[in-house]
Design a protein around this motif. Structure first.
Motif, PDB file in Angstrom:
ATOM      1  N   ASP A 111      33.900  35.657  29.115  1.00  0.00           N
ATOM      2  CA  ASP A 111      33.008  34.519  27.834  1.00  0.00           C
ATOM      3  C   ASP A 111      31.638  35.378  28.128  1.00  0.00           C
ATOM      4  OD1 ASP A 111      34.489  32.769  27.443  1.00  0.00           O
ATOM      5  OD2 ASP A 111      34.547  30.989  28.707  1.00  0.00           O
ATOM      6  N   PHE A 112      30.156  35.275  27.388  1.00  0.00           N
ATOM      7  CA  PHE A 112      29.321  36.016  27.547  1.00  0.00           C
ATOM      8  C   PHE A 112      28.496  34.766  27.322  1.00  0.00           C
ATOM      9  CE2 PHE A 112      32.425  39.612  26.195  1.00  0.00           C
ATOM     10  CZ  PHE A 112      31.608  40.165  27.641  1.00  0.00           C
ATOM     11  N   THR A 113      27.269  34.388  27.483  1.00  0.00           N
ATOM     12  CA  THR A 113      26.348  33.578  27.465  1.00  0.00           C
ATOM     13  C   THR A 113      25.185  33.823  26.986  1.00  0.00           C
ATOM     14  OG1 THR A 113      27.532  31.861  28.669  1.00  0.00           O
ATOM     15  CG2 THR A 113      24.904  31.259  28.195  1.00  0.00           C
ATOM     16  N   PRO A 114      24.968  33.962  25.580  1.00  0.00           N
ATOM     17  CA  PRO A 114      23.615  34.996  24.846  1.00  0.00           C
ATOM     18  C   PRO A 114      22.147  34.075  25.168  1.00  0.00           C
ATOM     19  CG  PRO A 114      24.734  34.419  23.866  1.00  0.00           C
ATOM     20  CD  PRO A 114      25.035  34.118  24.964  1.00  0.00           C
TER      21      PRO A 114
ATOM     22  N   GLU B 253      23.872  37.229  18.236  1.00  0.00           N
ATOM     23  CA  GLU B 253      24.899  38.502  19.463  1.00  0.00           C
ATOM     24  C   GLU B 253      25.882  37.945  18.855  1.00  0.00           C
ATOM     25  OE1 GLU B 253      24.698  40.052  22.552  1.00  0.00           O
ATOM     26  OE2 GLU B 253      22.968  39.816  22.458  1.00  0.00           O
ATOM     27  N   VAL B 254      26.374  37.174  17.729  1.00  0.00           N
ATOM     28  CA  VAL B 254      27.551  37.257  17.191  1.00  0.00           C
ATOM     29  C   VAL B 254      27.439  38.246  15.950  1.00  0.00           C
ATOM     30  CG1 VAL B 254      28.900  35.745  15.255  1.00  0.00           C
ATOM     31  CG2 VAL B 254      27.902  34.550  17.779  1.00  0.00           C
ATOM     32  N   ASP B 255      26.163  38.470  15.393  1.00  0.00           N
ATOM     33  CA  ASP B 255      26.169  39.015  14.436  1.00  0.00           C
ATOM     34  C   ASP B 255      25.870  40.748  14.988  1.00  0.00           C
ATOM     35  OD1 ASP B 255      25.858  36.926  12.500  1.00  0.00           O
ATOM     36  OD2 ASP B 255      23.334  37.255  12.688  1.00  0.00           O
TER      37      ASP B 255
ATOM     38  N   GLN C  39      33.893  24.508  17.522  1.00  0.00           N
ATOM     39  CA  GLN C  39      33.798  24.193  19.562  1.00  0.00           C
ATOM     40  C   GLN C  39      32.125  24.889  19.035  1.00  0.00           C
ATOM     41  OE1 GLN C  39      34.865  23.052  21.432  1.00  0.00           O
ATOM     42  NE2 GLN C  39      37.126  22.400  20.624  1.00  0.00           N
ATOM     43  N   SER C  40      31.742  25.248  19.989  1.00  0.00           N
ATOM     44  CA  SER C  40      29.971  25.263  20.272  1.00  0.00           C
ATOM     45  C   SER C  40      30.336  26.851  20.921  1.00  0.00           C
ATOM     46  CB  SER C  40      28.893  25.010  21.604  1.00  0.00           C
ATOM     47  OG  SER C  40      30.298  24.792  23.044  1.00  0.00           O
ATOM     48  N   TRP C  41      31.314  27.555  20.976  1.00  0.00           N
ATOM     49  CA  TRP C  41      31.738  29.107  21.137  1.00  0.00           C
ATOM     50  C   TRP C  41      31.954  29.833  19.619  1.00  0.00           C
ATOM     51  CZ3 TRP C  41      34.402  25.659  24.085  1.00  0.00           C
ATOM     52  CH2 TRP C  41      35.435  25.006  23.454  1.00  0.00           C
ATOM     53  N   VAL C  42      32.086  30.257  19.596  1.00  0.00           N
ATOM     54  CA  VAL C  42      32.179  31.673  18.845  1.00  0.00           C
ATOM     55  C   VAL C  42      33.652  32.321  19.420  1.00  0.00           C
ATOM     56  CG1 VAL C  42      31.601  33.183  16.406  1.00  0.00           C
ATOM     57  CG2 VAL C  42      30.405  31.295  17.214  1.00  0.00           C
ATOM     58  N   VAL C  43      34.414  32.723  18.875  1.00  0.00           N
ATOM     59  CA  VAL C  43      35.125  33.801  19.135  1.00  0.00           C
ATOM     60  C   VAL C  43      35.771  34.703  18.330  1.00  0.00           C
ATOM     61  CG1 VAL C  43      38.249  33.510  19.688  1.00  0.00           C
ATOM     62  CG2 VAL C  43      37.474  31.270  19.761  1.00  0.00           C
ATOM     63  N   LEU C  44      36.082  35.615  19.134  1.00  0.00           N
ATOM     64  CA  LEU C  44      35.791  37.064  18.342  1.00  0.00           C
ATOM     65  C   LEU C  44      37.124  37.683  19.365  1.00  0.00           C
ATOM     66  CD1 LEU C  44      31.693  38.432  17.996  1.00  0.00           C
ATOM     67  CD2 LEU C  44      33.303  37.629  16.344  1.00  0.00           C
ATOM     68  N   ALA C  45      37.002  39.386  18.055  1.00  0.00           N
ATOM     69  CA  ALA C  45      37.742  39.578  18.846  1.00  0.00           C
ATOM     70  C   ALA C  45      37.752  41.500  18.865  1.00  0.00           C
ATOM     71  CB  ALA C  45      39.314  40.051  18.280  1.00  0.00           C
ATOM     72  N   ASP C  46      37.350  42.959  19.548  1.00  0.00           N
ATOM     73  CA  ASP C  46      37.314  43.351  19.966  1.00  0.00           C
ATOM     74  C   ASP C  46      38.017  44.451  18.473  1.00  0.00           C
ATOM     75  OD1 ASP C  46      39.847  44.913  20.828  1.00  0.00           O
ATOM     76  OD2 ASP C  46      38.673  44.395  22.820  1.00  0.00           O
ATOM     77  N   PRO C  47      38.014  45.790  18.920  1.00  0.00           N
ATOM     78  CA  PRO C  47      38.394  46.202  17.324  1.00  0.00           C
ATOM     79  C   PRO C  47      40.423  47.011  17.878  1.00  0.00           C
ATOM     80  CG  PRO C  47      36.259  47.998  18.098  1.00  0.00           C
ATOM     81  CD  PRO C  47      36.155  46.961  18.634  1.00  0.00           C
ATOM     82  N   GLU C  48      40.745  46.300  19.164  1.00  0.00           N
ATOM     83  CA  GLU C  48      42.048  46.489  18.874  1.00  0.00           C
ATOM     84  C   GLU C  48      42.599  44.506  19.552  1.00  0.00           C
ATOM     85  OE1 GLU C  48      43.657  49.236  21.872  1.00  0.00           O
ATOM     86  OE2 GLU C  48      41.966  50.721  21.434  1.00  0.00           O
ATOM     87  N   GLY C  49      41.992  43.569  19.263  1.00  0.00           N
ATOM     88  CA  GLY C  49      42.261  42.350  19.051  1.00  0.00           C
ATOM     89  C   GLY C  49      41.951  42.236  20.253  1.00  0.00           C
ATOM     90  N   ASN C  50      41.286  42.416  21.146  1.00  0.00           N
ATOM     91  CA  ASN C  50      41.343  41.619  22.599  1.00  0.00           C
ATOM     92  C   ASN C  50      40.285  40.905  22.293  1.00  0.00           C
ATOM     93  OD1 ASN C  50      43.138  43.133  23.670  1.00  0.00           O
ATOM     94  ND2 ASN C  50      41.563  44.510  23.980  1.00  0.00           N
ATOM     95  N   GLU C  51      40.661  39.082  22.397  1.00  0.00           N
ATOM     96  CA  GLU C  51      39.233  38.651  22.268  1.00  0.00           C
ATOM     97  C   GLU C  51      38.709  37.961  23.178  1.00  0.00           C
ATOM     98  OE1 GLU C  51      43.673  37.477  20.161  1.00  0.00           O
ATOM     99  OE2 GLU C  51      43.093  37.743  22.461  1.00  0.00           O
ATOM    100  N   PHE C  52      37.778  37.151  22.666  1.00  0.00           N
ATOM    101  CA  PHE C  52      36.176  37.423  23.640  1.00  0.00           C
ATOM    102  C   PHE C  52      35.634  36.512  22.816  1.00  0.00           C
ATOM    103  CE2 PHE C  52      34.744  40.370  21.019  1.00  0.00           C
ATOM    104  CZ  PHE C  52      33.169  40.082  20.881  1.00  0.00           C
TER     105      PHE C  52
ATOM    106  N   ILE D 155      31.720  34.395  22.388  1.00  0.00           N
ATOM    107  CA  ILE D 155      30.319  34.237  22.507  1.00  0.00           C
ATOM    108  C   ILE D 155      29.701  32.263  23.301  1.00  0.00           C
ATOM    109  CG2 ILE D 155      28.229  34.646  21.578  1.00  0.00           C
ATOM    110  CD1 ILE D 155      29.531  37.514  20.892  1.00  0.00           C
ATOM    111  N   LEU D 156      29.188  32.156  24.146  1.00  0.00           N
ATOM    112  CA  LEU D 156      28.857  30.959  24.225  1.00  0.00           C
ATOM    113  C   LEU D 156      27.592  30.496  23.781  1.00  0.00           C
ATOM    114  CD1 LEU D 156      30.230  30.566  28.092  1.00  0.00           C
ATOM    115  CD2 LEU D 156      31.709  30.182  25.581  1.00  0.00           C
ATOM    116  N   ALA D 157      27.639  28.629  22.957  1.00  0.00           N
ATOM    117  CA  ALA D 157      25.778  28.868  22.936  1.00  0.00           C
ATOM    118  C   ALA D 157      25.301  29.207  23.765  1.00  0.00           C
ATOM    119  CB  ALA D 157      26.147  27.163  22.689  1.00  0.00           C
ATOM    120  N   ALA D 158      23.753  28.863  23.757  1.00  0.00           N
ATOM    121  CA  ALA D 158      23.000  29.766  24.455  1.00  0.00           C
ATOM    122  C   ALA D 158      22.717  28.462  25.475  1.00  0.00           C
ATOM    123  CB  ALA D 158      21.860  29.811  23.505  1.00  0.00           C
ATOM    124  N   GLU D 159      22.028  28.854  26.886  1.00  0.00           N
ATOM    125  CA  GLU D 159      22.281  27.646  27.805  1.00  0.00           C
ATOM    126  C   GLU D 159      20.663  26.768  28.030  1.00  0.00           C
ATOM    127  OE1 GLU D 159      22.738  29.175  31.828  1.00  0.00           O
ATOM    128  OE2 GLU D 159      24.784  29.330  31.648  1.00  0.00           O
ATOM    129  N   GLN D 160      20.727  25.528  27.481  1.00  0.00           N
ATOM    130  CA  GLN D 160      19.234  24.687  27.469  1.00  0.00           C
ATOM    131  C   GLN D 160      18.268  25.353  28.937  1.00  0.00           C
ATOM    132  OE1 GLN D 160      18.835  23.838  24.064  1.00  0.00           O
ATOM    133  NE2 GLN D 160      20.753  25.117  24.301  1.00  0.00           N
TER     134      GLN D 160
END
Length: 115
Positions: free
Chosen positions: A67-70, A76-78, A95-108, A110-115
Motif C-alpha cells: 500500500d502506498f500513501t501519496p 499517483e494513480v494516473d 473504497q477510498s483506495w485504488v487497487v491497481l496491478a503491475d504489468p505482471e498482475g501483482n496488486e497494489f 494507492i491510498l487516499a492522501a493523509e489529512q
C-alpha cells in the motif's frame, strides 16, 4: 531479533518488472550476481525489493500486497496507469483506495492522501 531485509517478488521477467517498479518508486535498481533484480529504497523507506525469476505466470489474487500513501492520490494513480499499471477489481467495492496491478498482475493499492 530479526531484521526485515527484503521483500521477494516472483516474476516471469524480473528484469522488466524490476525496472517497472524502480521507475514507479523512483528507486535505484541493479542486477545481483544471481541475476535477480534488487531495488534499494531510500534510508528509512523499508526493505529492499528482490525480483526473482519463476517459470509460471501469476494466476490468483495476491495474499500480500504493498500500500502506498501519496500526497496526491489521483496524480499517483494516473502516473501508475501511464507507466503500464491497470485498475483491478478484487471485490473491494467503493473504497477510498485504488487497487491497481503491475504489468505482471501483482496488486497494489494507492491510498487516499493523509489529512
Amino acid at each position: 531479533m530479526l531484521n526485515f531485509s527484503q521483500i521477494c517478488v516472483d516474476a516471469h521477467d524480473p528484469t522488466a518488472l524490476g525496472a517497472w517498479w524502480a521507475e514507479f518508486l523512483g528507486w535505484p535498481h541493479r542486477t545481483d550476481s544471481d541475476g535477480d533484480v534488487v531495488l534499494t529504497p531510500p534510508p528509512g523507506h523499508g526493505p529492499e525489493w528482490l525480483f526473482l525469476a519463476v517459470p509460471e505466470d501469476k494466476v490468483v489474487k495476491n495474499r500480500l500486497h504493498p500500500d502506498f500513501t501519496p500526497e496526491d492520490q489521483q496524480a499517483e494513480v494516473d502516473r501508475a496507469l501511464a507507466l503500464g499499471a491497470r485498475r483491478v477489481d478484487i471485490g473491494q467495492g467503493e473504497q477510498s483506495w485504488v487497487v491497481l496491478a503491475d504489468p505482471e498482475g501483482n496488486e497494489f493499492c494507492i491510498l487516499a492522501a493523509e489529512q
